[in-house]
Design a protein around this motif. Structure first.
Motif, short mmCIF file in Angstrom:
data_model
loop_
_atom_site.label_atom_id
_atom_site.label_comp_id
_atom_site.label_asym_id
_atom_site.label_seq_id
_atom_site.Cartn_x
_atom_site.Cartn_y
_atom_site.Cartn_z
N SER A 1 4.58 3.47 2.08
CA SER A 1 3.42 2.57 1.90
C SER A 1 3.31 1.48 2.95
O SER A 1 2.22 1.18 3.42
CB SER A 1 3.54 1.83 0.57
OG SER A 1 3.02 2.57 -0.46
N ALA B 1 7.32 -5.32 -3.29
CA ALA B 1 7.22 -4.25 -4.29
C ALA B 1 8.54 -4.03 -5.02
O ALA B 1 8.57 -3.74 -6.21
CB ALA B 1 6.78 -2.94 -3.63
N PHE C 1 4.89 -0.19 -10.50
CA PHE C 1 5.31 1.20 -10.71
C PHE C 1 6.50 1.17 -11.68
O PHE C 1 7.33 0.27 -11.61
CB PHE C 1 5.71 1.78 -9.34
CG PHE C 1 6.09 3.23 -9.36
CD1 PHE C 1 5.13 4.22 -9.31
CD2 PHE C 1 7.44 3.60 -9.42
CE1 PHE C 1 5.49 5.56 -9.32
CE2 PHE C 1 7.81 4.94 -9.43
CZ PHE C 1 6.83 5.92 -9.39
N MET D 1 -1.47 -4.24 -0.79
CA MET D 1 -1.28 -4.51 0.64
C MET D 1 -2.53 -4.19 1.45
O MET D 1 -2.91 -4.93 2.35
CB MET D 1 -0.08 -3.71 1.16
CG MET D 1 1.23 -4.20 0.61
SD MET D 1 2.64 -3.58 1.54
CE MET D 1 2.69 -1.92 0.96
N LYS E 1 10.12 -0.03 -10.75
CA LYS E 1 10.36 -1.29 -10.00
C LYS E 1 11.00 -2.32 -10.93
O LYS E 1 10.98 -2.16 -12.15
CB LYS E 1 9.04 -1.83 -9.45
CG LYS E 1 8.22 -0.83 -8.66
CD LYS E 1 8.71 -0.61 -7.24
CE LYS E 1 7.87 0.48 -6.59
NZ LYS E 1 8.10 0.69 -5.19
N THR F 1 12.05 1.68 4.97
CA THR F 1 11.30 1.25 3.78
C THR F 1 10.53 2.44 3.23
O THR F 1 10.51 3.51 3.83
CB THR F 1 10.32 0.10 4.12
OG1 THR F 1 9.51 -0.20 2.97
CG2 THR F 1 9.39 0.44 5.26
N PHE F 2 9.87 2.22 2.11
CA PHE F 2 8.99 3.24 1.54
C PHE F 2 7.74 3.39 2.42
O PHE F 2 7.29 2.44 3.04
CB PHE F 2 8.61 2.86 0.10
CG PHE F 2 7.70 3.85 -0.56
CD1 PHE F 2 8.11 5.16 -0.74
CD2 PHE F 2 6.45 3.47 -1.01
CE1 PHE F 2 7.27 6.10 -1.34
CE2 PHE F 2 5.61 4.39 -1.62
CZ PHE F 2 6.01 5.71 -1.78
N ASP G 1 6.09 -7.81 1.55
CA ASP G 1 6.05 -6.64 0.68
C ASP G 1 7.17 -6.78 -0.36
O ASP G 1 8.31 -6.40 -0.12
CB ASP G 1 6.19 -5.34 1.49
CG ASP G 1 6.17 -4.09 0.61
OD1 ASP G 1 6.11 -4.23 -0.63
OD2 ASP G 1 6.22 -2.97 1.16
N ASN H 1 -2.37 -0.93 -7.83
CA ASN H 1 -1.01 -0.53 -7.47
C ASN H 1 -0.53 -1.36 -6.27
O ASN H 1 -1.32 -2.11 -5.67
CB ASN H 1 -0.92 0.98 -7.18
CG ASN H 1 -1.86 1.40 -6.07
OD1 ASN H 1 -1.68 1.01 -4.93
ND2 ASN H 1 -2.88 2.17 -6.41
N GLY H 2 0.71 -1.18 -5.92
CA GLY H 2 1.30 -1.99 -4.85
C GLY H 2 0.78 -1.64 -3.47
O GLY H 2 0.73 -2.49 -2.58
N THR H 3 0.38 -0.39 -3.29
CA THR H 3 -0.15 0.03 -1.99
C THR H 3 -1.52 -0.59 -1.75
O THR H 3 -1.79 -1.16 -0.68
CB THR H 3 -0.25 1.58 -1.94
OG1 THR H 3 1.03 2.13 -2.28
CG2 THR H 3 -0.66 2.06 -0.58
N VAL I 1 9.89 -6.49 4.22
CA VAL I 1 10.05 -5.86 2.90
C VAL I 1 11.30 -6.45 2.25
O VAL I 1 12.32 -6.64 2.91
CB VAL I 1 10.21 -4.33 3.05
CG1 VAL I 1 10.49 -3.67 1.71
CG2 VAL I 1 8.96 -3.73 3.69
N GLY J 1 0.38 -0.08 -11.19
CA GLY J 1 -0.11 -1.46 -11.23
C GLY J 1 0.45 -2.22 -10.06
O GLY J 1 1.44 -1.80 -9.44
C1 PLP Z 1 6.85 1.11 -4.37
C2 PLP Z 1 6.62 0.47 -3.08
C3 PLP Z 1 5.33 0.22 -2.58
C4 PLP Z 1 4.08 0.76 -3.21
O1 PLP Z 1 3.87 0.47 -4.53
P1 PLP Z 1 2.93 1.44 -5.44
O2 PLP Z 1 2.64 0.61 -6.63
O3 PLP Z 1 3.73 2.66 -5.75
O4 PLP Z 1 1.71 1.75 -4.66
C5 PLP Z 1 5.20 -0.47 -1.40
N1 PLP Z 1 6.27 -0.90 -0.72
C6 PLP Z 1 7.53 -0.67 -1.14
C7 PLP Z 1 8.66 -1.18 -0.34
C8 PLP Z 1 7.75 0.04 -2.32
O5 PLP Z 1 8.99 0.29 -2.73
#
Ligand code: PLP
Length: 375
Positions: free
Chosen positions: A86, A164, A188, A62, A191, A83-84, A162, A57-59, A136, A199
């Motif tokens: 994460s 994402a 996700f 990172m 996205k 930002t989100f 970032d 996943n995106g988290t 981001v 993923g």
């Molecule tokens: C969605 C998102 C993430 C994390 O991605 P995941 O795949 O949900 O873990 C990180 N940073 C930002 C800015 C995001 O929008």
């Protein structure tokens, strides 16, 4: 109406997606299968970097970069306040300290002038060592990497992009996820390029970094996963998700990125005299993960949201709470000082339905509902 219509997309590509996933199942090729290698090569080519490493996943993408760079206790990592979660979470997760930096009121992205001030403040205080900046690409728009890179090179900091929400965007043709020392994205479902679960991926030109992360993501493997030479994690992209992404990447390249920018153009036309529309600087392309307008006040936003909801139109607030005010960060005792733009944005932003399959009728209905609520 859907906020992001994944059903319409699936209906259009059902045959291709069903065939792709069925192939994985018929071959029992579930972990690190053929589709994963194929996807990684295609993504690296599209983005314009040497290496793409797919992850869970995106988290985690990172986190793995932070682990590979050895970021931890005593290190300062600069992140946008808007930002989100994460983006800040992974900094604390590896034991480093997130430093919240305000954003530009028009682009919503990290403010390079405030970034430099924040770096200088950390140096003056002399407690933490500045190490990394995580810009981001918020809502699909790449951050201002020209200006950010000037700051990071002055203070010898690394950049982790970032991306994402940014996959597909570019600055004068240079694509998102190719900026900085490494970049990450998320697949996700909602996205710009989403799969059917979780993923993510890491992008870099640095071959040593790629090798290290390839080991870290599979239990710190050496020559194979039963030869463990360091402490790692288990963070792989499922082959089924990769197979789905191979189909969706075609759609994204062939028409979705273009279509979502056409939706944006139509929204802009209809709304620009009534609300603040998203600003895309000259030379920038956004992949429009969100189409986010600004209202005059929190009261006005509530009025618009209620009118949309009555008309059965979904709308969402990204984000309601500045990162530094999240309870999870209360241990840092962060102050509001210098974060006025983010605090204000959280009161006034509103994201509208946005995806490549949004129809002209729906766009018109959304716009007329907003305009009626404001008059
Ligand atoms: C969605 C998102 C993430 C994390 O991605 P995941 O795949 O949900 O873990 C990180 N940073 C930002 C800015 C995001 O929008």
């Amino acid at each position: 109406m859907e906020f992001r219509d994944l059903k319409a997309q699936y209906k259009k590509y059902k045959t291709e997606i069903d065939t792709a996933t069925e192939t994985v199942m018929l071959n029992s090729d579930f972990i690190s299968g053929k589709a994963v290698d194929h996807l990684e090569k295609r993504l690296a080519d599209y983005v314009g970097v040497k290496h793409c490493i797919s992850v869970a996943n995106g988290t985690e993408a990172m986190t793995l970069v932070m682990m590979a760079w050895g970021i931890g206790q005593g290190d300062a990592v600069f992140i946008p306040d808007f930002t989100f979660f994460s983006t800040g979470e992974i900094v604390s997760f590896v034991g480093a300290t997130p430093i919240f930096v305000d954003v530009d009121p028009k682009t919503f992205n990290l403010d390079p002038i405030k970034l430099e001030a924040a770096v200088q403040k950390v140096i003056e205080e002399g407690v933490l060592t500045p190490k990394v900046v995580i810009p981001v690409d918020l809502f699909g728009l790449p951050a201002d990497y020209d200006a950010i890179t000037k700051v990071t090179s002055r203070y010898d900091l690394r950049i982790l992009e970032d991306g994402a929400q940014g996959f597909g965007g570019n600055i004068r043709g240079k694509r998102a996820c190719s900026f900085g020392d490494a970049a990450t994205t998320s697949f996700f479902p909602a996205k710009p390029l989403g799969c059917y679960g979780d993923g993510g991926a890491i992008f870099t030109d640095d071959t040593a970094l790629k090798d290290l992360i390839s080991s870290l993501k599979v239990h710190g493997k050496g020559s194979n996963k039963y030869d463990n030479i360091r402490i790692g994690v288990n963070s792989r992209l499922d082959t089924i998700q990769a197979a789905i992404l191979n189909v969706k990447l075609d759609a994204f390249i062939q028409h979705e990125l273009k279509d979502v920018n056409q939706v944006r153009a139509r929204y802009d036309q209809l709304l620009s005299n009534h609300v603040e529309i998203p600003l895309i600087p000259n030379g920038y392309l956004s992949s429009f993960a969100q189409y986010t307008i600004k209202l005059k006040s929190a009261q006005e936003r509530t009025k618009v949201m209620e009118a949309l909801s009555t008309a059965k139109i979904p709308s969402l607030i990204y984000y309601t709470i500045p990162m530094h005010r999240q309870k999870a960060f209360s241990y840092l005792e962060p102050s509001d000082e210098g974060l006025e733009v983010t605090i204000d944005l959280c009161q006034r932003v509103l994201s509208l339905p946005m995806h490549p399959y949004l129809t002209e009728d729906d766009i018109e209905l959304i716009a007329s509902t907003i305009i009626a609520a404001l008059s």
